[in-house]
Design a protein around this motif. Sequence first.
Motif, PDB file in Angstrom:
ATOM      1  N   THR A  83       0.839  -1.203   0.000  1.00 46.73           N
ATOM      2  CA  THR A  83       0.000   0.000   0.000  1.00 46.73           C
ATOM      3  C   THR A  83       0.869   1.247   0.000  1.00 46.73           C
ATOM      4  N   LEU A  84       1.916   1.245   0.814  1.00 45.72           N
ATOM      5  CA  LEU A  84       2.837   2.382   0.869  1.00 45.72           C
ATOM      6  C   LEU A  84       3.533   2.557  -0.478  1.00 45.72           C
ATOM      7  N   SER A  85       4.004   1.468  -1.074  1.00 46.26           N
ATOM      8  CA  SER A  85       4.670   1.543  -2.378  1.00 46.26           C
ATOM      9  C   SER A  85       3.736   2.115  -3.434  1.00 46.26           C
ATOM     10  N   ARG A  86       2.506   1.657  -3.436  1.00 46.19           N
ATOM     11  CA  ARG A  86       1.537   2.145  -4.412  1.00 46.19           C
ATOM     12  C   ARG A  86       1.264   3.637  -4.200  1.00 46.19           C
ATOM     13  N   THR A  87       1.171   4.060  -2.948  1.00 47.16           N
ATOM     14  CA  THR A  87       0.949   5.481  -2.645  1.00 47.16           C
ATOM     15  C   THR A  87       2.104   6.326  -3.156  1.00 47.16           C
ATOM     16  N   ILE A  88       3.330   5.844  -2.964  1.00 42.14           N
ATOM     17  CA  ILE A  88       4.510   6.571  -3.448  1.00 42.14           C
ATOM     18  C   ILE A  88       4.477   6.664  -4.973  1.00 42.14           C
ATOM     19  N   LEU A  89       4.181   5.560  -5.635  1.00 44.51           N
ATOM     20  CA  LEU A  89       4.123   5.571  -7.100  1.00 44.51           C
ATOM     21  C   LEU A  89       3.028   6.507  -7.606  1.00 44.51           C
ATOM     22  N   GLU A  90       1.865   6.453  -6.967  1.00 43.32           N
ATOM     23  CA  GLU A  90       0.749   7.292  -7.410  1.00 43.32           C
ATOM     24  C   GLU A  90       1.033   8.777  -7.239  1.00 43.32           C
ATOM     25  N   SER A  91       1.759   9.151  -6.190  1.00 44.74           N
ATOM     26  CA  SER A  91       1.963  10.569  -5.903  1.00 44.74           C
ATOM     27  C   SER A  91       3.265  11.129  -6.475  1.00 44.74           C
ATOM     28  N   LEU A 103       5.081  -9.925 -20.492  1.00 47.54           N
ATOM     29  CA  LEU A 103       4.461  -9.433 -21.717  1.00 47.54           C
ATOM     30  C   LEU A 103       4.751  -7.967 -22.021  1.00 47.54           C
ATOM     31  N   GLY A 104       5.246  -7.240 -21.026  1.00 49.18           N
ATOM     32  CA  GLY A 104       5.503  -5.824 -21.240  1.00 49.18           C
ATOM     33  C   GLY A 104       4.239  -4.992 -21.356  1.00 49.18           C
ATOM     34  N   GLU A 105       3.132  -5.486 -20.796  1.00 45.00           N
ATOM     35  CA  GLU A 105       1.868  -4.743 -20.814  1.00 45.00           C
ATOM     36  C   GLU A 105       1.729  -3.944 -19.523  1.00 45.00           C
ATOM     37  N   ARG A 106       1.065  -2.793 -19.623  1.00 48.52           N
ATOM     38  CA  ARG A 106       0.877  -1.945 -18.441  1.00 48.52           C
ATOM     39  C   ARG A 106      -0.062  -2.613 -17.443  1.00 48.52           C
ATOM     40  N   ILE A 107       0.355  -2.577 -16.166  1.00 47.41           N
ATOM     41  CA  ILE A 107      -0.537  -3.034 -15.102  1.00 47.41           C
ATOM     42  C   ILE A 107      -0.813  -1.911 -14.109  1.00 47.41           C
ATOM     43  N   PHE A 108      -0.066  -0.812 -14.244  1.00 52.51           N
ATOM     44  CA  PHE A 108      -0.285   0.374 -13.408  1.00 52.51           C
ATOM     45  C   PHE A 108       0.346   1.567 -14.100  1.00 52.51           C
ATOM     46  N   VAL A 109      -0.319   2.716 -14.040  1.00 50.37           N
ATOM     47  CA  VAL A 109       0.290   3.997 -14.424  1.00 50.37           C
ATOM     48  C   VAL A 109      -0.174   5.032 -13.419  1.00 50.37           C
ATOM     49  N   ASP A 124      -7.933   5.653 -17.916  1.00 53.05           N
ATOM     50  CA  ASP A 124      -8.114   5.727 -19.367  1.00 53.05           C
ATOM     51  C   ASP A 124      -6.835   5.319 -20.087  1.00 53.05           C
ATOM     52  N   PHE A 125      -5.708   5.844 -19.613  1.00 51.69           N
ATOM     53  CA  PHE A 125      -4.431   5.533 -20.264  1.00 51.69           C
ATOM     54  C   PHE A 125      -4.088   4.051 -20.114  1.00 51.69           C
ATOM     55  N   LEU A 126      -4.367   3.512 -18.964  1.00 49.80           N
ATOM     56  CA  LEU A 126      -4.089   2.097 -18.703  1.00 49.80           C
ATOM     57  C   LEU A 126      -4.874   1.190 -19.651  1.00 49.80           C
ATOM     58  N   SER A 127      -6.044   1.638 -20.057  1.00 55.90           N
ATOM     59  CA  SER A 127      -6.883   0.815 -20.930  1.00 55.90           C
ATOM     60  C   SER A 127      -6.457   0.869 -22.401  1.00 55.90           C
ATOM     61  N   ARG A 128      -5.570   1.780 -22.755  1.00 53.39           N
ATOM     62  CA  ARG A 128      -5.133   1.906 -24.153  1.00 53.39           C
ATOM     63  C   ARG A 128      -4.020   0.899 -24.457  1.00 53.39           C
ATOM     64  N   PRO A 129      -3.983   0.372 -25.685  1.00 49.89           N
ATOM     65  CA  PRO A 129      -2.900  -0.553 -26.055  1.00 49.89           C
ATOM     66  C   PRO A 129      -1.542   0.138 -25.967  1.00 49.89           C
ATOM     67  N   ILE A 130      -0.596  -0.501 -25.330  1.00 55.45           N
ATOM     68  CA  ILE A 130       0.728   0.102 -25.144  1.00 55.45           C
ATOM     69  C   ILE A 130       1.426   0.340 -26.481  1.00 55.45           C
ATOM     70  N   ALA A 131       1.186  -0.524 -27.456  1.00 53.55           N
ATOM     71  CA  ALA A 131       1.840  -0.377 -28.762  1.00 53.55           C
ATOM     72  C   ALA A 131       1.471   0.949 -29.427  1.00 53.55           C
ATOM     73  N   ASP A 132       0.279   1.486 -29.147  1.00 51.66           N
ATOM     74  CA  ASP A 132      -0.152   2.755 -29.747  1.00 51.66           C
ATOM     75  C   ASP A 132       0.684   3.937 -29.268  1.00 51.66           C
ATOM     76  N   SER A 133       1.386   3.785 -28.165  1.00 48.30           N
ATOM     77  CA  SER A 133       2.152   4.913 -27.613  1.00 48.30           C
ATOM     78  C   SER A 133       3.599   4.938 -28.111  1.00 48.30           C
ATOM     79  N   TRP A 134       3.957   4.015 -28.977  1.00 46.75           N
ATOM     80  CA  TRP A 134       5.313   3.968 -29.536  1.00 46.75           C
ATOM     81  C   TRP A 134       5.299   4.479 -30.968  1.00 46.75           C
ATOM     82  N   VAL A 135       6.255   5.328 -31.310  1.00 49.81           N
ATOM     83  CA  VAL A 135       6.377   5.816 -32.679  1.00 49.81           C
ATOM     84  C   VAL A 135       6.978   4.714 -33.547  1.00 49.81           C
TER      85      VAL A 135
END
Length: 186
Positions: A83-91, A103-109, A124-135
């Motif tokens: 919980t503490l780790s997640r709070t640090i990441l979120e903030s 798989l290299g898929e997002r599980i948290f942003v 919203d960002f988490l639900s988007r395909p990660i491949a779409d964010s690469w040029v």
Amino acid sequence: LLGQKVADSWVVASDYEATREIIDSGRGLVNFEAKRRKLDGTELTLLLNSRTIEFEGEQAHGVWMTDISDRVEMLDALRLSETLSRTILESSPQGISVLSRDLGERIFVNQRMAEMFGDVSADDFLSRPIADSWVDPIDREIVLELGKKDQLINHEVRRRRVDGSEFWIVMNSINSRFEGESARIV
């Protein structure tokens, strides 16, 4: 313990009643977790198991208990740490993403990462395909391969925002654990 009422040693009365009901029905207890009190009043967490046995020629109930207090405390501490780790990441003011290691898929942003890519919310960002964010898909493959090693340090790549515009970022990542799973924090 002899001469003591068994019911008095239970922290939660309904747990005692549930175990009595199971035993009285002829079924055995199987890994039933309950809090009990020692004679000095301290609480411990036990794992209870039972079966019907014959004792001195009569039917009886054999009950064995395993003290799992340390394990329960350790799991509670682990949950608090996560919980503490997640709070640090979120903030964090830095954009942070956690990827599944296999798989290299997002599980948290975090929110900052979503904002960097032009999205309104982290969900919203988490639900988007990660491949779409690469040029360049080749850049993604290179980063995935480099990320399989222990760390990725100051790797520059072009990425794509939700609106299609391109921008450069410097990526760093480290292999870690997130919510009990192997992951990569980027």
